[in-house]
Design a protein around this motif. Structure first.
Motif, mmCIF file in Angstrom:
data_model
loop_
_atom_site.group_PDB
_atom_site.id
_atom_site.type_symbol
_atom_site.label_atom_id
_atom_site.label_comp_id
_atom_site.label_asym_id
_atom_site.label_seq_id
_atom_site.Cartn_x
_atom_site.Cartn_y
_atom_site.Cartn_z
ATOM 1 N N GLY A 295 0.812 -1.208 0.000
ATOM 2 C CA GLY A 295 0.000 0.000 0.000
ATOM 3 C C GLY A 295 0.847 1.260 0.000
ATOM 4 O O GLY A 295 0.550 2.230 -0.709
ATOM 5 N N LEU A 296 1.916 1.238 0.777
ATOM 6 C CA LEU A 296 2.823 2.384 0.798
ATOM 7 C C LEU A 296 3.554 2.532 -0.536
ATOM 8 O O LEU A 296 3.795 3.651 -1.005
ATOM 9 C CB LEU A 296 3.827 2.245 1.940
ATOM 10 C CG LEU A 296 3.240 2.364 3.342
ATOM 11 C CD1 LEU A 296 4.305 2.034 4.382
ATOM 12 C CD2 LEU A 296 2.650 3.731 3.572
ATOM 13 N N GLY A 297 3.908 1.422 -1.158
ATOM 14 C CA GLY A 297 4.554 1.467 -2.466
ATOM 15 C C GLY A 297 3.638 2.053 -3.532
ATOM 16 O O GLY A 297 4.079 2.826 -4.381
ATOM 17 N N ARG B 88 1.998 6.671 -6.975
ATOM 18 C CA ARG B 88 1.008 7.658 -7.441
ATOM 19 C C ARG B 88 1.444 9.093 -7.201
ATOM 20 O O ARG B 88 0.991 9.989 -7.890
ATOM 21 C CB ARG B 88 -0.324 7.426 -6.745
ATOM 22 C CG ARG B 88 -1.021 6.208 -7.254
ATOM 23 C CD ARG B 88 -2.396 6.103 -6.697
ATOM 24 N NE ARG B 88 -2.993 4.864 -7.169
ATOM 25 C CZ ARG B 88 -4.278 4.665 -7.218
ATOM 26 N NH1 ARG B 88 -5.095 5.596 -6.823
ATOM 27 N NH2 ARG B 88 -4.744 3.516 -7.651
ATOM 28 N N ARG B 89 2.301 9.317 -6.234
ATOM 29 C CA ARG B 89 2.713 10.675 -5.901
ATOM 30 C C ARG B 89 4.059 11.062 -6.519
ATOM 31 O O ARG B 89 4.592 12.117 -6.195
ATOM 32 C CB ARG B 89 2.796 10.833 -4.380
ATOM 33 C CG ARG B 89 1.453 10.683 -3.692
ATOM 34 C CD ARG B 89 1.565 10.695 -2.189
ATOM 35 N NE ARG B 89 2.395 11.766 -1.707
ATOM 36 C CZ ARG B 89 1.941 12.921 -1.209
ATOM 37 N NH1 ARG B 89 0.658 13.128 -1.133
ATOM 38 N NH2 ARG B 89 2.774 13.840 -0.782
ATOM 39 N N ARG B 90 4.597 10.260 -7.422
ATOM 40 C CA ARG B 90 5.909 10.562 -7.998
ATOM 41 C C ARG B 90 5.842 11.816 -8.865
ATOM 42 O O ARG B 90 4.796 12.146 -9.440
ATOM 43 C CB ARG B 90 6.452 9.384 -8.777
ATOM 44 C CG ARG B 90 5.683 9.053 -10.016
ATOM 45 C CD ARG B 90 6.312 7.888 -10.740
ATOM 46 N NE ARG B 90 5.455 7.507 -11.845
ATOM 47 C CZ ARG B 90 5.032 6.295 -12.070
ATOM 48 N NH1 ARG B 90 5.410 5.325 -11.279
ATOM 49 N NH2 ARG B 90 4.253 6.028 -13.089
ATOM 50 N N HIS B 91 6.967 12.485 -8.984
ATOM 51 C CA HIS B 91 7.034 13.745 -9.719
ATOM 52 C C HIS B 91 7.164 13.534 -11.223
ATOM 53 O O HIS B 91 6.728 14.371 -12.004
ATOM 54 C CB HIS B 91 8.203 14.599 -9.212
ATOM 55 C CG HIS B 91 8.010 15.028 -7.795
ATOM 56 N ND1 HIS B 91 7.047 15.929 -7.410
ATOM 57 C CD2 HIS B 91 8.634 14.657 -6.658
ATOM 58 C CE1 HIS B 91 7.100 16.109 -6.114
ATOM 59 N NE2 HIS B 91 8.051 15.343 -5.623
ATOM 60 N N ASP B 92 7.784 12.442 -11.633
ATOM 61 C CA ASP B 92 7.969 12.159 -13.059
ATOM 62 C C ASP B 92 6.996 11.053 -13.474
ATOM 63 O O ASP B 92 7.254 9.871 -13.226
ATOM 64 C CB ASP B 92 9.415 11.724 -13.316
ATOM 65 C CG ASP B 92 9.705 11.493 -14.786
ATOM 66 O OD1 ASP B 92 8.861 11.877 -15.623
ATOM 67 O OD2 ASP B 92 10.766 10.932 -15.090
ATOM 68 N N PRO B 93 5.876 11.391 -14.101
ATOM 69 C CA PRO B 93 4.883 10.364 -14.443
ATOM 70 C C PRO B 93 5.355 9.384 -15.518
ATOM 71 O O PRO B 93 4.782 8.317 -15.666
ATOM 72 C CB PRO B 93 3.679 11.170 -14.940
ATOM 73 C CG PRO B 93 4.211 12.504 -15.290
ATOM 74 C CD PRO B 93 5.440 12.726 -14.461
ATOM 75 N N ASP B 94 6.406 9.727 -16.256
ATOM 76 C CA ASP B 94 6.925 8.817 -17.275
ATOM 77 C C ASP B 94 7.849 7.756 -16.697
ATOM 78 O O ASP B 94 8.207 6.805 -17.375
ATOM 79 C CB ASP B 94 7.665 9.599 -18.358
ATOM 80 C CG ASP B 94 6.720 10.465 -19.161
ATOM 81 O OD1 ASP B 94 5.546 10.075 -19.299
ATOM 82 O OD2 ASP B 94 7.152 11.524 -19.633
ATOM 83 N N GLN C 269 -0.609 -6.278 -3.259
ATOM 84 C CA GLN C 269 -1.441 -6.039 -2.089
ATOM 85 C C GLN C 269 -2.665 -6.950 -2.089
ATOM 86 O O GLN C 269 -3.008 -7.528 -1.050
ATOM 87 C CB GLN C 269 -1.870 -4.579 -2.045
ATOM 88 C CG GLN C 269 -2.611 -4.219 -0.774
ATOM 89 C CD GLN C 269 -2.939 -2.752 -0.698
ATOM 90 O OE1 GLN C 269 -3.078 -2.091 -1.715
ATOM 91 N NE2 GLN C 269 -3.066 -2.248 0.506
ATOM 92 N N MET C 270 -3.313 -7.102 -3.226
ATOM 93 C CA MET C 270 -4.512 -7.934 -3.277
ATOM 94 C C MET C 270 -4.184 -9.399 -3.008
ATOM 95 O O MET C 270 -4.890 -10.076 -2.252
ATOM 96 C CB MET C 270 -5.196 -7.790 -4.639
ATOM 97 C CG MET C 270 -6.551 -8.439 -4.686
ATOM 98 S SD MET C 270 -7.706 -7.921 -3.397
ATOM 99 C CE MET C 270 -7.848 -6.197 -3.713
ATOM 100 N N LEU C 271 -3.099 -9.904 -3.601
ATOM 101 C CA LEU C 271 -2.724 -11.299 -3.357
ATOM 102 C C LEU C 271 -2.325 -11.535 -1.904
ATOM 103 O O LEU C 271 -2.657 -12.573 -1.326
ATOM 104 C CB LEU C 271 -1.593 -11.704 -4.304
ATOM 105 C CG LEU C 271 -1.975 -11.819 -5.776
ATOM 106 C CD1 LEU C 271 -0.731 -12.112 -6.621
ATOM 107 C CD2 LEU C 271 -3.024 -12.882 -5.983
ATOM 108 N N SER C 272 -1.647 -10.569 -1.304
ATOM 109 C CA SER C 272 -1.267 -10.741 0.099
ATOM 110 C C SER C 272 -2.490 -10.673 1.011
ATOM 111 O O SER C 272 -2.555 -11.382 2.017
ATOM 112 C CB SER C 272 -0.214 -9.712 0.511
ATOM 113 O OG SER C 272 -0.748 -8.409 0.454
ATOM 114 N N LEU C 273 -3.482 -9.849 0.671
ATOM 115 C CA LEU C 273 -4.700 -9.796 1.484
ATOM 116 C C LEU C 273 -5.521 -11.081 1.352
ATOM 117 O O LEU C 273 -6.105 -11.552 2.334
ATOM 118 C CB LEU C 273 -5.543 -8.584 1.097
ATOM 119 C CG LEU C 273 -4.983 -7.240 1.536
ATOM 120 C CD1 LEU C 273 -5.808 -6.107 0.952
ATOM 121 C CD2 LEU C 273 -4.932 -7.136 3.050
#
Length: 61
Positions: free
Chosen positions: A20-22, A27-33, A44-48
């Protein structure tokens, strides 16, 4: 065997939090490319799902 299941549950819960933190960091990175190589929502889904299974087995034992 129950101790092993509880330990696995704790590890899977920690993995879900890290994923989740990853995803939040991605999503908050400055360079979207800039692309990453880990698909955090899938991790996350597989671990849940695995967490639910191990908790179900731990409570049953």
């Amino acid at each position: 065997m129950a101790t092993w299941l509880w330990s696995a549950s704790g590890g899977l819960a920690a993995l879900a939090v890290v994923a989740g933190l990853g995803e939040r960091r991605r999503r908050r990175r400055h360079d979207p490319d800039s692309v990453g190589w880990v698909d955090w929502p899938t991790v996350q889904m597989l671990s849940l799902i695995a967490l639910a299974v191990t908790l179900g087995l731990a409570f049953k034992v």
